[in-house]
Design a protein around this motif. Structure first.
Motif, PDB file in Angstrom:
ATOM      1  N   MET A  20       0.848  -1.204   0.000  1.00 60.16           N
ATOM      2  CA  MET A  20       0.000   0.000   0.000  1.00 60.16           C
ATOM      3  C   MET A  20       0.881   1.250   0.000  1.00 60.16           C
ATOM      4  N   THR A  21       0.517   2.224  -0.823  1.00 66.40           N
ATOM      5  CA  THR A  21       1.306   3.438  -0.884  1.00 66.40           C
ATOM      6  C   THR A  21       1.045   4.292   0.357  1.00 66.40           C
ATOM      7  N   GLN A  22       1.947   5.248   0.580  1.00 66.82           N
ATOM      8  CA  GLN A  22       1.742   6.163   1.712  1.00 66.82           C
ATOM      9  C   GLN A  22       0.430   6.909   1.543  1.00 66.82           C
ATOM     10  N   HIS A  23       0.149   7.258   0.280  1.00 66.67           N
ATOM     11  CA  HIS A  23      -1.077   8.015   0.021  1.00 66.67           C
ATOM     12  C   HIS A  23      -2.312   7.193   0.418  1.00 66.67           C
ATOM     13  N   GLN A  24      -2.288   5.910   0.025  1.00 71.21           N
ATOM     14  CA  GLN A  24      -3.419   5.048   0.373  1.00 71.21           C
ATOM     15  C   GLN A  24      -3.528   4.928   1.891  1.00 71.21           C
ATOM     16  N   GLN A  25      -2.367   4.807   2.551  1.00 69.57           N
ATOM     17  CA  GLN A  25      -2.408   4.662   4.003  1.00 69.57           C
ATOM     18  C   GLN A  25      -2.985   5.914   4.637  1.00 69.57           C
ATOM     19  N   ASP A  26      -2.575   7.080   4.104  1.00 67.37           N
ATOM     20  CA  ASP A  26      -3.079   8.335   4.665  1.00 67.37           C
ATOM     21  C   ASP A  26      -4.590   8.398   4.533  1.00 67.37           C
ATOM     22  N   ALA A  42      -6.592   5.940   4.089  1.00 67.65           N
ATOM     23  CA  ALA A  42      -7.248   4.880   4.840  1.00 67.65           C
ATOM     24  C   ALA A  42      -7.446   5.296   6.299  1.00 67.65           C
ATOM     25  N   VAL A  43      -6.537   6.063   6.846  1.00 71.76           N
ATOM     26  CA  VAL A  43      -6.714   6.499   8.230  1.00 71.76           C
ATOM     27  C   VAL A  43      -7.435   7.834   8.289  1.00 71.76           C
ATOM     28  N   GLY A  44      -7.823   8.370   7.150  1.00 73.34           N
ATOM     29  CA  GLY A  44      -8.700   9.523   7.138  1.00 73.34           C
ATOM     30  C   GLY A  44      -8.004  10.861   7.244  1.00 73.34           C
ATOM     31  N   THR A  45      -6.679  10.905   7.160  1.00 72.67           N
ATOM     32  CA  THR A  45      -6.008  12.194   7.176  1.00 72.67           C
ATOM     33  C   THR A  45      -6.075  12.784   5.770  1.00 72.67           C
ATOM     34  N   THR A  46      -5.986  14.105   5.688  1.00 72.38           N
ATOM     35  CA  THR A  46      -6.071  14.715   4.373  1.00 72.38           C
ATOM     36  C   THR A  46      -4.697  14.790   3.736  1.00 72.38           C
ATOM     37  N   SER A  47      -4.669  14.600   2.426  1.00 74.12           N
ATOM     38  CA  SER A  47      -3.429  14.768   1.677  1.00 74.12           C
ATOM     39  C   SER A  47      -3.848  15.240   0.298  1.00 74.12           C
ATOM     40  N   PRO A  48      -2.923  15.861  -0.440  1.00 78.16           N
ATOM     41  CA  PRO A  48      -3.314  16.410  -1.730  1.00 78.16           C
ATOM     42  C   PRO A  48      -3.736  15.315  -2.715  1.00 78.16           C
ATOM     43  N   GLY A  49      -4.439  15.687  -3.779  1.00 74.98           N
ATOM     44  CA  GLY A  49      -4.885  14.723  -4.781  1.00 74.98           C
ATOM     45  C   GLY A  49      -6.205  14.116  -4.354  1.00 74.98           C
ATOM     46  N   THR A  93     -10.287   0.681  -0.519  1.00 81.73           N
ATOM     47  CA  THR A  93      -9.964  -0.322  -1.543  1.00 81.73           C
ATOM     48  C   THR A  93      -9.014   0.246  -2.596  1.00 81.73           C
ATOM     49  N   GLY A  94      -8.517   1.478  -2.375  1.00 79.18           N
ATOM     50  CA  GLY A  94      -7.507   2.047  -3.262  1.00 79.18           C
ATOM     51  C   GLY A  94      -8.086   2.806  -4.441  1.00 79.18           C
TER      52      GLY A  94
END
Ligand SMILES: Nc1ncnc2c1ncn2[C@@H]1O[C@H](COP(=O)(O)OP(=O)(O)OP(=O)(O)O)[C@@H](O)[C@H]1O
Ligand SMILES: [Mg+2]
Length: 295
Positions: A1-7, A9-16, A22-23
């Motif tokens: 799992m990428t860092q983005h997916q992990q972010d 998945a735990v509900g933190t915001t990240s760009p994009g 499920t990715g």
């Protein structure tokens, strides 16, 4: 799992675009349009021979949320344990049950149908008598098609019929698969989740070959997901690798509210309507309508 997916998945915001567990990019499915008329029902079996994966919980809460969206829903308790009946707070003793409908032509399905506390959600209960059905059905003519024959008699009154299967691949489950247009496989995001799924898919394939050419796999539903554990995320990733788009985008997270709602003998959507789990089951209902699995 990428860092983005992990972010995400735990509900933190990240760009994009925000990714769901499920990715795939997270999306809210649209509210289903109102139906101009009702029936005939599409019949869906909730099936997994592994115990405790969320079959009954999903039948109850998907049934309740589809009813909220104006669908007429009939839930069939097809497990002698009667957990669906108990979870919906209906009578199981001294009333006709699914067992009576299977074994005797004296009863009409309407004799066994009970209303629930949810408007639009009815149920045919089961009790321990059903454990004897497997033995009695063996000697019947067209023994795999008995449930299909029962459900044909009520199909016109409902938009969807959900069958809560027992954790086995025996004759009752084969009856459920033979009666169904679709199957939903709930999978617990746990280490042994995929064990046995190949056998289940093989059983569905055999039923398609020999008994019910129209049966489709409507989706695999990840349940008891815990985004905080690497383990849960890894299991879900493996499930998506194995089944691709068949994995429903809606994922049901693990929460203690479900056992609480079970004790209250009511769907979680009534017990705690604003709880995240209630919202997840509404999203599941919308996704199934969006995918065409439900009218
Ligand atoms: N998302 C969830 N989070 C936490 N607990 C859950 C969740 N879904 C179900 N449960 C609980 O897990 C237990 C098993 O769930 P459920 O009865 O729905 O599984 P099942 O597949 O029908 O089991 P069986 O194979 O025995 O019929 C129940 O106590 C239920 O309340
Ligand atoms: Mg169950």
């Amino acid at each position: 799992m990428t860092q983005h997916q992990q972010d995400s998945a735990v509900g933190t915001t990240s760009p994009g675009p925000e990714l769901g567990p499920t990715g795939r990019p997270h999306r809210e499915f649209p509210d289903p349009a109102a139906l101009a008329s009702h029936g005939p029902a599409r019949i869906i079996a909730l099936c997994n021979q592994k115990g405790g994966v969320g079959k009954t919980t999903t039948t109850i809460n998907l049934g309740a949320t589809l009813a909220e969206y104006g669908r007429r829903v009939l839930a069939i308790d097809f497990d002698p344990q009667g957990a669906l009946s108990a979870g919906l707070g209906v009578q199981t003793h001294d009333v006709p049950t699914i067992y009576d409908l299977l074994l005797s032509r004296q009863f009409e399905p309407n004799d066994a149908i009970q209303r629930t506390s949810v408007e639009g959600l009815d149920v045919i209960p089961a009790n321990i008598d059903l454990s004897a059905a497997e033995v009695h059905l063996v000697t019947e003519v067209a023994r795999e098609q008995i449930l299909a024959g029962v459900l044909r008699r009520v199909s016109a009154d409902y938009d969807v019929i959900l069958i809560d299967c027992q954790p086995s691949l025996g004759l009752l489950t084969v009856n459920a698969l033979t009666a169904s247009h679709g199957v939903i496989i709930p999978l617990e995001c746990e280490f042994f989740a995929l064990r046995g799924v190949a056998l289940l898919i093989e059983t569905i394939d055999k039923v398609r070959d020999r008994l019910n050419p129209a049966i489709e796999l409507d989706g695999i539903l990840a349940t008891m997901y815990d985004s905080r554990t690497l383990h849960s995320r890894e299991v879900l990733e493996r499930v998506v690798d194995a089944f691709g788009d068949k994995v429903l985008e809606t994922v049901i997270t693990r929460t203690v509210k479900f056992p609480d709602a079970t004790v209250a003998a009511t769907p979680i959507t009534e017990f705690a309507p604003e709880h995240q789990a209630s919202k997840a089951y509404r999203q599941l209902a919308r996704e199934l309508v969006f995918r065409g699995a439900v009218a």
